[in-house]
Each structure stands twice: as structure tokens, then as C-alpha cells.
Motif scaffolding. Sequence first.
Motif, PDB file in Angstrom:
ATOM      1  N   HIS A  32       0.876  -1.088   0.053  1.00 45.73           N
ATOM      2  CA  HIS A  32       0.054  -0.002  -0.070  1.00 45.73           C
ATOM      3  C   HIS A  32       0.868   1.138  -0.067  1.00 45.73           C
ATOM      4  O   HIS A  32       1.817   1.427   0.664  1.00 45.73           O
ATOM      5  CB  HIS A  32      -0.888  -0.215   1.319  1.00 45.73           C
ATOM      6  CG  HIS A  32      -1.755   1.184   1.209  1.00 45.73           C
ATOM      7  ND1 HIS A  32      -2.935   1.426   0.327  1.00 45.73           N
ATOM      8  CD2 HIS A  32      -1.919   2.254   1.973  1.00 45.73           C
ATOM      9  CE1 HIS A  32      -3.564   2.499   0.535  1.00 45.73           C
ATOM     10  NE2 HIS A  32      -2.964   3.121   1.665  1.00 45.73           N
ATOM     11  N   GLY A  33       0.374   2.086  -0.714  1.00 46.90           N
ATOM     12  CA  GLY A  33       1.399   3.325  -0.948  1.00 46.90           C
ATOM     13  C   GLY A  33       1.465   4.120   0.525  1.00 46.90           C
ATOM     14  O   GLY A  33       0.519   4.309   1.035  1.00 46.90           O
ATOM     15  N   LYS A  34       2.676   4.483   0.619  1.00 46.56           N
ATOM     16  CA  LYS A  34       2.597   5.324   2.154  1.00 46.56           C
ATOM     17  C   LYS A  34       3.555   6.668   1.690  1.00 46.56           C
ATOM     18  O   LYS A  34       4.416   7.224   2.016  1.00 46.56           O
ATOM     19  CB  LYS A  34       4.130   4.583   2.770  1.00 46.56           C
ATOM     20  CG  LYS A  34       3.700   3.317   3.173  1.00 46.56           C
ATOM     21  CD  LYS A  34       4.877   2.570   3.841  1.00 46.56           C
ATOM     22  CE  LYS A  34       4.209   1.054   4.256  1.00 46.56           C
ATOM     23  NZ  LYS A  34       5.415   0.084   3.614  1.00 46.56           N
ATOM     24  N   GLY A  35       2.466   7.395   0.777  1.00 43.85           N
ATOM     25  CA  GLY A  35       3.185   8.568   0.261  1.00 43.85           C
ATOM     26  C   GLY A  35       3.851   8.543  -0.965  1.00 43.85           C
ATOM     27  O   GLY A  35       4.190   7.388  -1.548  1.00 43.85           O
ATOM     28  N   GLU A  36       5.006   9.486  -1.333  1.00 42.29           N
ATOM     29  CA  GLU A  36       5.668   9.679  -2.439  1.00 42.29           C
ATOM     30  C   GLU A  36       6.975   8.745  -1.859  1.00 42.29           C
ATOM     31  O   GLU A  36       7.525   8.955  -0.747  1.00 42.29           O
ATOM     32  CB  GLU A  36       6.270  10.852  -2.638  1.00 42.29           C
ATOM     33  CG  GLU A  36       6.751  11.271  -3.937  1.00 42.29           C
ATOM     34  CD  GLU A  36       6.009  11.002  -5.018  1.00 42.29           C
ATOM     35  OE1 GLU A  36       6.446  10.500  -6.195  1.00 42.29           O
ATOM     36  OE2 GLU A  36       4.746  10.884  -5.078  1.00 42.29           O
ATOM     37  N   ARG A  37       7.322   7.879  -2.864  1.00 40.51           N
ATOM     38  CA  ARG A  37       8.669   7.086  -2.632  1.00 40.51           C
ATOM     39  C   ARG A  37       9.778   7.377  -3.391  1.00 40.51           C
ATOM     40  O   ARG A  37       9.251   7.919  -4.873  1.00 40.51           O
ATOM     41  CB  ARG A  37       8.190   5.709  -2.968  1.00 40.51           C
ATOM     42  CG  ARG A  37       7.222   5.151  -1.985  1.00 40.51           C
ATOM     43  CD  ARG A  37       7.488   3.582  -1.918  1.00 40.51           C
ATOM     44  NE  ARG A  37       6.647   2.821  -0.797  1.00 40.51           N
ATOM     45  CZ  ARG A  37       5.663   1.833  -1.135  1.00 40.51           C
ATOM     46  NH1 ARG A  37       5.573   1.296  -2.164  1.00 40.51           N
ATOM     47  NH2 ARG A  37       5.045   1.669   0.009  1.00 40.51           N
ATOM     48  N   SER A  38      10.888   7.290  -3.181  1.00 43.01           N
ATOM     49  CA  SER A  38      11.890   7.544  -4.180  1.00 43.01           C
ATOM     50  C   SER A  38      12.069   6.473  -5.247  1.00 43.01           C
ATOM     51  O   SER A  38      11.389   5.549  -5.099  1.00 43.01           O
ATOM     52  CB  SER A  38      13.327   7.457  -3.452  1.00 43.01           C
ATOM     53  OG  SER A  38      13.505   6.215  -2.980  1.00 43.01           O
ATOM     54  N   VAL A  39      12.755   6.652  -6.185  1.00 42.25           N
ATOM     55  CA  VAL A  39      13.105   5.879  -7.264  1.00 42.25           C
ATOM     56  C   VAL A  39      13.705   4.431  -6.814  1.00 42.25           C
ATOM     57  O   VAL A  39      13.345   3.289  -7.192  1.00 42.25           O
ATOM     58  CB  VAL A  39      13.883   6.456  -8.546  1.00 42.25           C
ATOM     59  CG1 VAL A  39      13.901   5.341  -9.676  1.00 42.25           C
ATOM     60  CG2 VAL A  39      13.105   7.544  -9.002  1.00 42.25           C
ATOM     61  N   GLU A  40      14.340   4.709  -5.882  1.00 44.18           N
ATOM     62  CA  GLU A  40      15.343   3.306  -5.400  1.00 44.18           C
ATOM     63  C   GLU A  40      14.388   2.612  -4.678  1.00 44.18           C
ATOM     64  O   GLU A  40      14.290   1.364  -4.617  1.00 44.18           O
ATOM     65  CB  GLU A  40      16.455   4.115  -4.711  1.00 44.18           C
ATOM     66  CG  GLU A  40      17.604   4.423  -5.214  1.00 44.18           C
ATOM     67  CD  GLU A  40      17.473   6.199  -5.585  1.00 44.18           C
ATOM     68  OE1 GLU A  40      16.510   6.533  -5.001  1.00 44.18           O
ATOM     69  OE2 GLU A  40      18.146   6.782  -6.397  1.00 44.18           O
ATOM     70  N   GLU A  41      13.661   3.229  -3.850  1.00 45.42           N
ATOM     71  CA  GLU A  41      12.766   2.357  -3.193  1.00 45.42           C
ATOM     72  C   GLU A  41      11.468   1.676  -4.031  1.00 45.42           C
ATOM     73  O   GLU A  41      11.288   0.549  -3.733  1.00 45.42           O
ATOM     74  CB  GLU A  41      11.803   3.466  -1.839  1.00 45.42           C
ATOM     75  CG  GLU A  41      11.967   3.262  -0.612  1.00 45.42           C
ATOM     76  CD  GLU A  41      10.993   4.139   0.216  1.00 45.42           C
ATOM     77  OE1 GLU A  41      10.472   3.762   1.144  1.00 45.42           O
ATOM     78  OE2 GLU A  41      10.992   5.161   0.020  1.00 45.42           O
ATOM     79  N   SER A  42      11.115   2.490  -4.904  1.00 47.18           N
ATOM     80  CA  SER A  42      10.043   1.936  -5.859  1.00 47.18           C
ATOM     81  C   SER A  42      10.929   0.513  -6.536  1.00 47.18           C
ATOM     82  O   SER A  42       9.951  -0.371  -6.768  1.00 47.18           O
ATOM     83  CB  SER A  42       9.477   2.884  -6.754  1.00 47.18           C
ATOM     84  OG  SER A  42       8.846   3.931  -6.074  1.00 47.18           O
ATOM     85  N   ALA A  43      12.107   0.836  -7.002  1.00 48.54           N
ATOM     86  CA  ALA A  43      12.435  -0.090  -7.742  1.00 48.54           C
ATOM     87  C   ALA A  43      12.696  -1.348  -6.900  1.00 48.54           C
ATOM     88  O   ALA A  43      12.469  -2.672  -7.316  1.00 48.54           O
ATOM     89  CB  ALA A  43      14.039   0.169  -8.327  1.00 48.54           C
ATOM     90  N   GLY A  44      13.201  -1.268  -5.524  1.00 49.17           N
ATOM     91  CA  GLY A  44      13.473  -2.169  -4.413  1.00 49.17           C
ATOM     92  C   GLY A  44      12.087  -2.973  -4.293  1.00 49.17           C
ATOM     93  O   GLY A  44      12.199  -4.332  -3.880  1.00 49.17           O
ATOM     94  N   LEU A  45      11.266  -2.494  -4.204  1.00 41.28           N
ATOM     95  CA  LEU A  45       9.604  -2.970  -4.308  1.00 41.28           C
ATOM     96  C   LEU A  45       9.438  -4.167  -5.163  1.00 41.28           C
ATOM     97  O   LEU A  45       8.897  -5.377  -4.956  1.00 41.28           O
ATOM     98  CB  LEU A  45       8.585  -2.128  -4.322  1.00 41.28           C
ATOM     99  CG  LEU A  45       8.169  -1.162  -2.958  1.00 41.28           C
ATOM    100  CD1 LEU A  45       6.868  -0.556  -3.154  1.00 41.28           C
ATOM    101  CD2 LEU A  45       7.736  -2.128  -1.853  1.00 41.28           C
ATOM    102  N   VAL A  46       9.825  -4.078  -6.233  1.00 38.55           N
ATOM    103  CA  VAL A  46       9.567  -5.007  -7.322  1.00 38.55           C
ATOM    104  C   VAL A  46      10.854  -5.914  -7.675  1.00 38.55           C
ATOM    105  O   VAL A  46      10.854  -6.748  -8.566  1.00 38.55           O
ATOM    106  CB  VAL A  46       8.982  -4.409  -8.923  1.00 38.55           C
ATOM    107  CG1 VAL A  46       7.699  -3.732  -8.495  1.00 38.55           C
ATOM    108  CG2 VAL A  46      10.097  -3.356  -9.210  1.00 38.55           C
ATOM    109  N   GLY A  47      11.744  -5.712  -6.550  1.00 42.78           N
ATOM    110  CA  GLY A  47      12.972  -6.573  -7.006  1.00 42.78           C
ATOM    111  C   GLY A  47      14.045  -6.211  -7.682  1.00 42.78           C
ATOM    112  O   GLY A  47      15.097  -6.929  -8.185  1.00 42.78           O
ATOM    113  N   LEU A  48      14.210  -4.845  -8.184  1.00 48.01           N
ATOM    114  CA  LEU A  48      15.105  -4.463  -9.066  1.00 48.01           C
ATOM    115  C   LEU A  48      16.139  -3.448  -8.307  1.00 48.01           C
ATOM    116  O   LEU A  48      15.786  -3.042  -7.118  1.00 48.01           O
ATOM    117  CB  LEU A  48      14.582  -3.690 -10.219  1.00 48.01           C
ATOM    118  CG  LEU A  48      13.508  -4.249 -10.796  1.00 48.01           C
ATOM    119  CD1 LEU A  48      12.867  -3.310 -12.113  1.00 48.01           C
ATOM    120  CD2 LEU A  48      13.958  -5.437 -11.876  1.00 48.01           C
TER     121      LEU A  48
END
Length: 113
Positions: A84-100
Motif C-alpha cells: 500500500h502506498g505510503k506517500g511519495e517514494r523515491s525511485v530506489e525504493e520503488s525499484a526495490g519493491l519489485v526486486g530491481l
Amino acid sequence: MAALGSPARTWRGLLRELRYLNAATGRPYRDTAAYRYLVKAFRAHRVTSEKLCRAQHELHFQAATYLCLLRSIRAHVALHQEFHGKGERSVEESAGLVGLKLPQQPGGKGWEP
């Protein structure tokens, strides 16, 4: 839901899901109306001497369907809490969510940001 399995296995699965649901409230699952209803229904549709007991098979199918629903809801809640979205995420955090993992930026002499 191709194979139903045994009614005892479905019963144990339903009890397990009731325990998961009531773990948050802290009260025992045996004190709930859902538990009393399930016990009453399973006792009313026990195996009889009949060759084909349609009511028993219908109850088992409904119980297995309800068990699938409870498991799916629990999995959905777990996934929702994790992603679930916790506000704005950095690009690094977003990439880490999907395993990149993002490539490292080159640095050193002559590099301009």
C-alpha cells in the motif's frame, strides 16, 4: 476448486482461518457465532448410511468455497499492507519493491550532475 478434499480437512482449514481472524481481537474463536454456526452445520450434515447424500456434498462445497474466500481475504490484506502506498517514494525504493536495483551513477573527474 477442482478437488474438494476431505470434509475433515475443510473443517480444520475453517477453524484455522477463524483463529487467524480472532487473533487480533484476543477472544477465543470458540466464542464466536461463526464457530457455533459451523459446528451446527457440520453436525447436521454428517455422513449417513445413504449412498449419495446431496445435502452433505453441497455443504462441503459451500464450506470449501468459504474457506477459499477466507484465505484469499487474508492474503489480500497481507499484500495490501506490504504494498500500500505510503506517500511519495523515491525511485530506489520503488525499484526495490519489485526486486530491481538501480545502476550506480558514474562519478569521478569530469562528471557533472
